[in-house]
Design an enzyme around this catalytic site. Structure first.
Site, PDB file in Angstrom:
ATOM      1  CG  ASP A 101       6.112  -1.036  74.552  1.00 22.59           C
ATOM      2  OD1 ASP A 101       6.550  -0.524  73.498  1.00 22.59           O
ATOM      3  OD2 ASP A 101       6.640  -2.008  75.107  1.00 22.59           O
ATOM      4  NE  ARG A 102       6.404  -6.935  74.605  1.00 21.22           N
ATOM      5  CZ  ARG A 102       6.352  -7.603  73.450  1.00 21.22           C
ATOM      6  NH1 ARG A 102       6.413  -6.967  72.291  1.00 21.22           N
ATOM      7  NH2 ARG A 102       6.215  -8.923  73.449  1.00 21.22           N
ATOM      8  CE1 TYR A 206       9.827  -6.230  72.385  1.00 23.62           C
ATOM      9  CE2 TYR A 206      10.154  -6.519  74.748  1.00 23.62           C
ATOM     10  CZ  TYR A 206       9.903  -5.700  73.655  1.00 23.62           C
ATOM     11  OH  TYR A 206       9.718  -4.363  73.851  1.00 23.62           O
ATOM     12  CG  HIS A 266       7.327   4.475  73.149  1.00 23.80           C
ATOM     13  ND1 HIS A 266       6.348   3.804  72.437  1.00 23.80           N
ATOM     14  CD2 HIS A 266       7.765   3.602  74.097  1.00 23.80           C
ATOM     15  CE1 HIS A 266       6.212   2.581  72.929  1.00 23.80           C
ATOM     16  NE2 HIS A 266       7.050   2.441  73.936  1.00 23.80           N
TER      17      HIS A 266
END
Length: 286
Positions: A101-102, A206, A266
């Site tokens: 993810d990030r 973000y 996820h």
């Protein structure tokens, strides 16, 4: 909470920001970067397995967990430089790198910016930033509402999220997991505590992906820069659901790509840790 058997350190990053880092095992180094809305703890199963024959380094990214949370400095280029600095401080001039993810976006940038340092690269359940924005179209883009919220100028998103932080971050923990038992109540509470204390920095992370990160990726794409190390990408098959070919989106960025899909949710490093560990070990043999 901590990863059993790992030692914890505060290690300086690229510009003096201190990262909370768990280190365990011995052998050739691999760095594992967590995603949203989590901390390094998401790697607890994979890290424990890999520590049998590798030095495993699990930082909290700047702005997350127990790492420092500066007001700015969340370009993935800066966050990637943190990871290179941390590894060097721990005695490693090269290392394999896996991110979720990030953390996968940080890993992607590290691979582009530091090709002589990152020997192998794994990215879990992301697209490169440019491609992520390009595929979010029409009503299907509603699944990424948080991306648009946190892309707004400073103030609004932070206020809204802080007013109901557990509901906001818990929404993603619940929605994105196919196997909710993979994130036990005590781990979920730890994630929520960490996120609640980091709203401004998470939003800043973000926001960078809607601004400076886009610029950096566009520059690399225009210059024809590619990831030079072996790359493995594992994703859910959400490309099919949203109407795009995820593997095709990755190919322009990598000369040596193994793209896979998983039936896990996820949070695949927690839902299917043996699958991810096996894939990491296969990558390291390439």
């Amino acid at each position: 909470m901590k990863i059993n058997g790992f030692d914890y350190h505060r290690v300086p990053g690229a510009d003096g920001v201190a990262l909370n880092v768990a280190v365990g095992g011995s052998g050739t180094p691999i760095v594992l970067l967590h995603g949203f809305p989590q901390t390094h703890l998401m790697w607890r199963h994979v890290a424990a397995d890999l520590a049998g024959d590798h030095t495993v380094i699990c930082p909290d990214l700047r702005g997350y967990g127990d790492s420092d949370k500066p007001v700015d400095g969340y370009a993935k280029r800066t966050m990637a430089a943190d990871i290179v600095a941390v590894a060097r401080e721990l005695g490693h001039t090269t290392f394999a790198l896996a991110g979720h993810d990030r953390g996968a976006l940080v890993a992607f940038r590290a691979g582009l910016d530091h090709p002589d340092v990152v020997t192998h690269l794994m990215c879990l359940d992301v697209l490169p930033t440019l491609d992520m924005w390009d595929v979010l179209r029409g009503t299907s883009a509603a699944v990424g509402f948080h991306l648009y919220l946190m892309a707004q100028p400073p103030g609004l998103a932070e206020t809204m999220i802080a007013a109901s932080a557990d509901a906001f971050f818990g929404h993603f923990l619940d929605l994105w997991a196919k196997d909710s038992s993979a994130i036990p109540a005590e781990v979920r509470a730890d994630y929520l505590d960490a996120c609640r204390a980091a709203v401004p920095s998470i939003v800043a992370d973000y926001r960078a992906s809607a601004t400076v990160d886009v610029d950096h990726d566009q520059e690399d794409l225009a210059a024809g820069n590619k990831l030079r190390m072996p790359v493995t990408v594992i994703q859910q098959d959400w490309g099919a659901a949203l109407g795009f070919d995820a593997a095709a989106r990755w190919r322009p960025w990598s000369a040596d790509l193994d793209h896979q899909t998983t039936s896990a949710g996820h949070f695949m490093a927690e839902e299917s840790p043996a699958e991810i560990t096996t894939a990491i070990r296969a990558l390291l043999k390439r």
